[in-house]
Design a protein around this motif. Sequence first.
Motif, PDB file in Angstrom:
ATOM      1  N   MET A   1      -4.903  15.676 -24.742  1.00 59.57           N
ATOM      2  CA  MET A   1      -4.621  14.548 -23.985  1.00 59.57           C
ATOM      3  C   MET A   1      -4.833  14.524 -22.291  1.00 59.57           C
ATOM      4  N   ILE A   2      -4.940  14.417 -21.128  1.00 61.22           N
ATOM      5  CA  ILE A   2      -5.015  15.573 -20.008  1.00 61.22           C
ATOM      6  C   ILE A   2      -4.610  14.232 -19.215  1.00 61.22           C
ATOM      7  N   TYR A   3      -3.472  15.030 -19.006  1.00 57.22           N
ATOM      8  CA  TYR A   3      -2.360  14.702 -17.475  1.00 57.22           C
ATOM      9  C   TYR A   3      -3.608  14.636 -16.137  1.00 57.22           C
ATOM     10  N   PRO A   4      -2.405  13.898 -15.230  1.00 57.32           N
ATOM     11  CA  PRO A   4      -3.487  13.775 -13.360  1.00 57.32           C
ATOM     12  C   PRO A   4      -2.675  14.693 -13.319  1.00 57.32           C
ATOM     13  N   GLU A   5      -3.347  15.024 -12.072  1.00 52.89           N
ATOM     14  CA  GLU A   5      -2.479  16.391 -10.970  1.00 52.89           C
ATOM     15  C   GLU A   5      -1.603  14.996 -10.317  1.00 52.89           C
ATOM     16  N   PHE A   6       0.258  15.910 -10.201  1.00 50.81           N
ATOM     17  CA  PHE A   6       1.135  15.360  -9.334  1.00 50.81           C
ATOM     18  C   PHE A   6       0.507  15.109  -8.050  1.00 50.81           C
ATOM     19  N   PRO A   7       0.742  14.004  -7.598  1.00 53.58           N
ATOM     20  CA  PRO A   7       0.270  13.532  -6.183  1.00 53.58           C
ATOM     21  C   PRO A   7       1.496  14.769  -5.217  1.00 53.58           C
ATOM     22  N   HIS A   8       0.608  15.773  -4.212  1.00 53.49           N
ATOM     23  CA  HIS A   8       1.213  16.572  -3.457  1.00 53.49           C
ATOM     24  C   HIS A   8       0.641  16.609  -1.657  1.00 53.49           C
ATOM     25  N   GLU A   9       2.018  17.033  -1.197  1.00 55.60           N
ATOM     26  CA  GLU A   9       1.460  16.869   0.252  1.00 55.60           C
ATOM     27  C   GLU A   9      -0.072  16.523   0.868  1.00 55.60           C
ATOM     28  N   GLY A  10       0.014  15.803   1.157  1.00 58.10           N
ATOM     29  CA  GLY A  10      -1.658  15.549   2.072  1.00 58.10           C
ATOM     30  C   GLY A  10      -2.064  14.478   0.937  1.00 58.10           C
ATOM     31  N   SER A  11      -1.685  14.607  -0.104  1.00 56.09           N
ATOM     32  CA  SER A  11      -2.543  13.571  -1.149  1.00 56.09           C
ATOM     33  C   SER A  11      -2.688  11.971  -0.334  1.00 56.09           C
ATOM     34  N   TYR A  12      -3.431  11.704  -1.371  1.00 58.78           N
ATOM     35  CA  TYR A  12      -4.213  10.156  -0.967  1.00 58.78           C
ATOM     36  C   TYR A  12      -3.145   9.339  -1.161  1.00 58.78           C
ATOM     37  N   VAL A  13      -2.927   8.119  -1.329  1.00 61.01           N
ATOM     38  CA  VAL A  13      -2.279   6.758  -2.399  1.00 61.01           C
ATOM     39  C   VAL A  13      -3.097   5.530  -2.061  1.00 61.01           C
ATOM     40  N   GLY A  14      -3.992   5.780  -3.299  1.00 58.00           N
ATOM     41  CA  GLY A  14      -4.655   4.678  -3.044  1.00 58.00           C
ATOM     42  C   GLY A  14      -4.038   3.634  -3.263  1.00 58.00           C
ATOM     43  N   ILE A  15      -3.855   2.057  -2.243  1.00 57.74           N
ATOM     44  CA  ILE A  15      -3.519   0.778  -2.431  1.00 57.74           C
ATOM     45  C   ILE A  15      -3.916  -0.600  -2.336  1.00 57.74           C
ATOM     46  N   CYS A  16      -4.187  -1.524  -3.615  1.00 59.53           N
ATOM     47  CA  CYS A  16      -5.274  -2.335  -3.442  1.00 59.53           C
ATOM     48  C   CYS A  16      -4.404  -3.464  -3.871  1.00 59.53           C
ATOM     49  N   ALA A  17      -5.017  -4.860  -3.610  1.00 62.47           N
ATOM     50  CA  ALA A  17      -4.580  -6.564  -4.374  1.00 62.47           C
ATOM     51  C   ALA A  17      -4.936  -6.682  -5.262  1.00 62.47           C
ATOM     52  N   PRO A  18      -4.931  -6.637  -6.834  1.00 65.92           N
ATOM     53  CA  PRO A  18      -5.847  -6.792  -7.340  1.00 65.92           C
ATOM     54  C   PRO A  18      -5.138  -8.510  -8.027  1.00 65.92           C
ATOM     55  N   SER A  19      -4.081  -8.645  -6.864  1.00 64.67           N
ATOM     56  CA  SER A  19      -3.599  -9.997  -7.364  1.00 64.67           C
ATOM     57  C   SER A  19      -4.052 -10.857  -6.028  1.00 64.67           C
ATOM     58  N   ALA A  20      -2.255 -10.836  -5.874  1.00 65.94           N
ATOM     59  CA  ALA A  20      -1.982 -11.634  -3.978  1.00 65.94           C
ATOM     60  C   ALA A  20      -1.842 -10.188  -3.073  1.00 65.94           C
ATOM     61  N   GLY A  21      -1.804 -10.558  -1.427  1.00 64.92           N
ATOM     62  CA  GLY A  21      -1.819  -9.667  -0.942  1.00 64.92           C
ATOM     63  C   GLY A  21      -0.553 -10.206  -0.747  1.00 64.92           C
ATOM     64  N   VAL A  22       0.091  -8.810   0.245  1.00 64.67           N
ATOM     65  CA  VAL A  22       0.780  -9.019   0.809  1.00 64.67           C
ATOM     66  C   VAL A  22       1.843  -9.812   0.819  1.00 64.67           C
ATOM     67  N   GLY A  23       1.257 -10.822   1.700  1.00 68.58           N
ATOM     68  CA  GLY A  23       1.852 -12.212   2.538  1.00 68.58           C
ATOM     69  C   GLY A  23       3.099 -11.947   3.893  1.00 68.58           C
ATOM     70  N   CYS A  24       4.025 -12.439   3.956  1.00 67.58           N
ATOM     71  CA  CYS A  24       4.736 -12.904   4.874  1.00 67.58           C
ATOM     72  C   CYS A  24       5.718 -11.235   4.932  1.00 67.58           C
ATOM     73  N   LYS A  25       5.545 -10.292   3.321  1.00 64.56           N
ATOM     74  CA  LYS A  25       6.449  -8.897   3.272  1.00 64.56           C
ATOM     75  C   LYS A  25       6.169  -8.255   3.916  1.00 64.56           C
ATOM     76  N   LEU A  26       5.182  -8.227   4.591  1.00 66.70           N
ATOM     77  CA  LEU A  26       4.643  -7.443   5.601  1.00 66.70           C
ATOM     78  C   LEU A  26       5.413  -6.124   5.931  1.00 66.70           C
ATOM     79  N   ASP A  27       6.312  -6.732   6.734  1.00 65.86           N
ATOM     80  CA  ASP A  27       7.618  -5.705   7.173  1.00 65.86           C
ATOM     81  C   ASP A  27       8.309  -4.875   6.035  1.00 65.86           C
TER      82      ASP A  27
END
Length: 74
Positions: A1-27
């Motif tokens: 089994m292949i395990y991904p590397e755990f995120p560490h300080e300085g790692s990028y975290v990708g955030i997308c909207a595969p459905s709806a966007g954030v909308g009114c919950k921006l705060d």
Amino acid sequence: MIYPEFPHEGSYVGICAPSAGVGCKLDYFDMSLDILEQTGLIPCETENVRSEDCPSAPAEVRGNEFNELFEDED
């Protein structure tokens, strides 16, 4: 089994909207980004994350955004 590397300080975290966007919950979304940044992670948003539309963009665009994040070496 292949395990991904755990995120560490300085790692990028990708955030997308595969459905709806954030909308009114921006705060709440911005508070979540602040927490990620406080832990040393670097949030990387796609263009349609902050959209108020449902869906956030046409299916092809949302799919491309997801694939671009997944394929990004960072």
